[in-house]
Design a protein around this motif. Structure first.
Motif, PDB file in Angstrom:
ATOM      1  N   GLN A   1       0.762  -1.245   0.052  1.00 13.30           N
ATOM      2  CA  GLN A   1      -0.090  -0.045  -0.132  1.00 13.30           C
ATOM      3  C   GLN A   1       0.953   1.063   0.041  1.00 13.30           C
ATOM      4  O   GLN A   1       0.472   2.240  -0.598  1.00 13.30           O
ATOM      5  CB  GLN A   1      -0.931  -0.084   1.137  1.00 13.30           C
ATOM      6  CG  GLN A   1      -2.020  -1.334   1.473  1.00 13.30           C
ATOM      7  CD  GLN A   1      -2.905  -1.157  -0.178  1.00 13.30           C
ATOM      8  OE1 GLN A   1      -3.210  -0.524  -0.803  1.00 13.30           O
ATOM      9  NE2 GLN A   1      -2.745  -2.577  -0.615  1.00 13.30           N
ATOM     10  N   LEU A   2       2.040   1.197   0.676  1.00 17.56           N
ATOM     11  CA  LEU A   2       2.955   2.283   0.697  1.00 17.56           C
ATOM     12  C   LEU A   2       3.537   2.612  -0.714  1.00 17.56           C
ATOM     13  O   LEU A   2       3.567   3.712  -1.136  1.00 17.56           O
ATOM     14  CB  LEU A   2       3.813   2.188   1.758  1.00 17.56           C
ATOM     15  CG  LEU A   2       3.444   2.218   3.287  1.00 17.56           C
ATOM     16  CD1 LEU A   2       4.523   1.780   4.160  1.00 17.56           C
ATOM     17  CD2 LEU A   2       2.802   3.547   3.703  1.00 17.56           C
ATOM     18  N   ILE A   3       3.888   1.458  -1.374  1.00 15.13           N
ATOM     19  CA  ILE A   3       4.505   1.582  -2.634  1.00 15.13           C
ATOM     20  C   ILE A   3       3.515   2.248  -3.643  1.00 15.13           C
ATOM     21  O   ILE A   3       3.700   3.038  -4.431  1.00 15.13           O
ATOM     22  CB  ILE A   3       4.863   0.352  -3.073  1.00 15.13           C
ATOM     23  CG1 ILE A   3       6.529  -0.112  -2.255  1.00 15.13           C
ATOM     24  CG2 ILE A   3       5.495   0.324  -4.503  1.00 15.13           C
ATOM     25  CD1 ILE A   3       6.842  -1.529  -2.634  1.00 15.13           C
ATOM     26  N   LYS A   4       2.176   1.828  -3.592  1.00 16.20           N
ATOM     27  CA  LYS A   4       1.097   2.382  -4.266  1.00 16.20           C
ATOM     28  C   LYS A   4       0.916   3.877  -4.036  1.00 16.20           C
ATOM     29  O   LYS A   4       0.754   4.749  -4.923  1.00 16.20           O
ATOM     30  CB  LYS A   4       0.013   1.579  -4.139  1.00 16.20           C
ATOM     31  CG  LYS A   4      -0.035   0.003  -4.685  1.00 16.20           C
ATOM     32  CD  LYS A   4      -1.151  -0.649  -4.589  1.00 16.20           C
ATOM     33  CE  LYS A   4      -1.384  -1.953  -5.063  1.00 16.20           C
ATOM     34  NZ  LYS A   4      -2.518  -2.638  -4.924  1.00 16.20           N
ATOM     35  N   ARG A   5       1.010   4.271  -2.842  1.00 23.92           N
ATOM     36  CA  ARG A   5       0.733   5.711  -2.500  1.00 23.92           C
ATOM     37  C   ARG A   5       1.847   6.485  -2.984  1.00 23.92           C
ATOM     38  O   ARG A   5       1.648   7.450  -3.501  1.00 23.92           O
ATOM     39  CB  ARG A   5       0.987   5.470  -0.930  1.00 23.92           C
ATOM     40  CG  ARG A   5       0.411   7.088  -0.417  1.00 23.92           C
ATOM     41  CD  ARG A   5      -1.127   7.553  -0.443  1.00 23.92           C
ATOM     42  NE  ARG A   5      -1.073   8.924  -0.034  1.00 23.92           N
ATOM     43  CZ  ARG A   5      -2.158   9.359   0.085  1.00 23.92           C
ATOM     44  NH1 ARG A   5      -3.324   8.937  -0.785  1.00 23.92           N
ATOM     45  NH2 ARG A   5      -2.497  10.583   0.643  1.00 23.92           N
ATOM     46  N   LYS A   6       3.165   5.997  -2.797  1.00 25.44           N
ATOM     47  CA  LYS A   6       4.502   6.598  -3.483  1.00 25.44           C
ATOM     48  C   LYS A   6       3.962   7.022  -4.877  1.00 25.44           C
ATOM     49  O   LYS A   6       4.115   8.202  -5.402  1.00 25.44           O
ATOM     50  CB  LYS A   6       5.340   6.121  -3.024  1.00 25.44           C
ATOM     51  CG  LYS A   6       5.960   6.077  -1.684  1.00 25.44           C
ATOM     52  CD  LYS A   6       7.055   5.194  -1.652  1.00 25.44           C
ATOM     53  CE  LYS A   6       8.462   5.734  -2.342  1.00 25.44           C
ATOM     54  NZ  LYS A   6       9.745   5.056  -2.177  1.00 25.44           N
ATOM     55  N   ASP A   7       3.572   5.961  -5.671  1.00 25.68           N
ATOM     56  CA  ASP A   7       3.319   6.024  -7.181  1.00 25.68           C
ATOM     57  C   ASP A   7       2.321   7.015  -7.333  1.00 25.68           C
ATOM     58  O   ASP A   7       2.357   7.826  -8.350  1.00 25.68           O
ATOM     59  CB  ASP A   7       2.997   4.796  -7.616  1.00 25.68           C
ATOM     60  CG  ASP A   7       4.203   3.820  -7.464  1.00 25.68           C
ATOM     61  OD1 ASP A   7       5.353   4.191  -7.728  1.00 25.68           O
ATOM     62  OD2 ASP A   7       3.894   2.693  -7.739  1.00 25.68           O
ATOM     63  N   MET A   8       1.247   7.250  -6.639  1.00 20.28           N
ATOM     64  CA  MET A   8       0.085   8.070  -6.651  1.00 20.28           C
ATOM     65  C   MET A   8       0.418   9.455  -6.366  1.00 20.28           C
ATOM     66  O   MET A   8       0.292  10.385  -7.111  1.00 20.28           O
ATOM     67  CB  MET A   8      -1.140   7.696  -5.618  1.00 20.28           C
ATOM     68  CG  MET A   8      -2.271   8.624  -5.883  1.00 20.28           C
ATOM     69  SD  MET A   8      -2.278  10.175  -5.024  1.00 20.28           S
ATOM     70  CE  MET A   8      -2.614   9.177  -3.431  1.00 20.28           C
ATOM     71  N   LEU A   9       1.329   9.589  -5.494  1.00 22.90           N
ATOM     72  CA  LEU A   9       1.892  10.947  -5.074  1.00 22.90           C
ATOM     73  C   LEU A   9       2.788  11.455  -6.544  1.00 22.90           C
ATOM     74  O   LEU A   9       2.577  12.789  -6.600  1.00 22.90           O
ATOM     75  CB  LEU A   9       2.588  11.110  -3.886  1.00 22.90           C
ATOM     76  CG  LEU A   9       1.864  10.752  -2.506  1.00 22.90           C
ATOM     77  CD1 LEU A   9       2.769  10.714  -1.283  1.00 22.90           C
ATOM     78  CD2 LEU A   9       0.808  12.076  -2.329  1.00 22.90           C
ATOM     79  N   ILE A  10       3.448  10.639  -6.918  1.00 25.00           N
ATOM     80  CA  ILE A  10       4.505  11.143  -8.127  1.00 25.00           C
ATOM     81  C   ILE A  10       3.427  11.611  -9.300  1.00 25.00           C
ATOM     82  O   ILE A  10       3.531  12.664  -9.866  1.00 25.00           O
ATOM     83  CB  ILE A  10       5.319  10.189  -8.484  1.00 25.00           C
ATOM     84  CG1 ILE A  10       6.640  10.061  -7.307  1.00 25.00           C
ATOM     85  CG2 ILE A  10       6.080  10.545  -9.854  1.00 25.00           C
ATOM     86  CD1 ILE A  10       6.970  11.170  -6.986  1.00 25.00           C
TER      87      ILE A  10
END
Length: 395
Positions: free
Chosen positions: A243-252
């Motif tokens: 979930q954290l990796i997906k969140r990082k991708d979403m932020l970028i």
């Protein structure tokens, strides 16, 4: 007539001192809310072109900045270190009221430039950049906890893939946190589970990995049983990592969407080795480069300006100040490492390799290259110019 408003900003309230031609006129207190700012606005409107000076106090001064920007007031937001140097010699008694008076009175002595109004886009990019950095820190903690727990369940599973920062890897950990979760399945069943969590791997590669996981499960010796709470903990943390990796991708993606109409994004991306993620993070941390009068000011903002000390025959090694933006230094360092490994020609890469040959310190080489990169970005953005190796190497 010269009118100066000196404001000492605290958490919930602010002291406001009004000085006209070096004569103290008025001191009053306002709350840092809408009624308080409306009162300040009434006082400011009584004068033509009042000068406003206050010290940046972290998040507490942000509301005042927003009010002044919304009402088109020109102001000077003083750096805390600069304010300390300018006011310390005058402070005999430290109070909020005295600070407000001194800020206003010293405005007549020092030539303080007005602050550059920050575009809402850059403010939003900075917020997203800090959120991205925080999630990265959370992800590191999550990885460390999983690593410790896996030593009791299935440490060999960490050998399955080389890249440990992908959702595919963490999904494998979640599926096979204990060897019994593998040995209870056939080879085809393990293969099908890998196929479900894979988006681009070839079937032959997945089948090879399924066989490898079975082999590892056959040789490991777990500390705890599959029913242990530690297995559930690993599965929970692995899901959190995904979930954290997906969140990082979403932020970028969100940052790229915000910055897509700004020429800075494509200009920074034109430097070989800098991709979209690095470019938007740099935009968020550096902000609008037009507010800096020169690249040396930008170096100081980041904290890579050189401090030199010499007294008599004693000369200390040059060091960077580290007084600026630590987040920006981190992104710049990562940018330099990426540029140094890129295949495309780049004068930043040439500079890094040249410095590395003549210096035994990787850190000093990286800092010197960071300064070169920062000057390049500053020049390109201010001149609205895309990167060209032919032009850059001739400078």
């Amino acid at each position: 007539m010269r009118v100066v408003f000196g404001i000492d900003v605290s958490k919930a309230s602010s002291e406001v001192a009004v000085v006209i031609d070096m004569k103290r006129i008025k001191l009053f207190e306002i709350e840092n809310n809408r009624p308080g700012f409306n009162l300040l606005g009434q006082e400011l409107s009584a004068f033509e072109n009042p000068e406003i000076i206050f010290e940046a106090t972290g998040v507490y001064s942000n509301r005042l900045c927003r009010f002044l920007n919304d009402n088109n007031y020109v102001y000077t937001c003083l750096n805390p270190l600069e304010a300390k140097k300018q006011l310390d010699s005058l402070r005999k008694r430290k109070t909020d009221a005295n600070d407000a008076w001194r800020l206003a009175e010293t405005q007549f002595r020092f030539s303080r430039p007005t602050s550059h109004a920050v575009s809402p886009i850059y403010s939003e990019l900075l917020i997203l950049s800090r959120h991205y950095d925080q999630i990265s820190c959370d992800l590191v903690k999550c990885k460390n906890r999983i690593h410790r727990s896996l030593q009791n369940t299935f440490p060999e599973i960490e050998m399955v893939v080389d890249k440990k920062d992908t959702t595919f890897y963490w999904n494998i950990i979640e599926l096979f946190a204990h060897p019994d979760l593998v040995t209870s399945l056939t080879l085809n069943e393990v293969f099908l589970k890998l196929q479900q969590i894979s988006t681009h791997h070839a079937k032959s590669w997945l089948l090879k990995k399924a066989k490898y996981i079975q082999d590892l499960a056959g040789i490991t010796y777990p500390v705890c049983d599959v029913t242990s709470s530690e297995v559930n903990q690993i599965q929970y943390l692995a899901d959190q990592a995904v979930q954290l990796i997906k969140r990082k991708d979403m932020l970028i993606k969100r940052m790229a969407k915000l910055a897509e109409n700004y020429p800075d994004l494509e200009i920074i991306k034109s430097i070989p080795g800098i991709g979209e993620k690095t470019a938007v993070l740099l935009m968020g941390e550096l902000g609008d480069l037009h507010r800096f009068k020169g690249s040396s000011k930008l170096n100081a903002f980041v904290g890579i300006d050189i401090r030199h000390y010499q007294s008599g025959d004693s000369v200390a090694p040059d060091r960077i100040s580290k007084l600026g933006n630590a987040h920006a230094r981190k992104v710049l360092y990562q940018s330099v490492m990426s540029i140094a490994s890129v295949k495309s020609p780049c004068h930043i890469k040439d500079f890094y390799k040249h410095k590395k040959q003549s210096s035994s310190s990787t850190k000093k080489t990286a800092i010197a290259t960071m300064q070169r990169l920062l000057r390049t970005i500053y020049h390109l953005v201010l001149n609205n110019q895309m990167y060209s190796y032919e032009i850059a190497k001739g400078r």
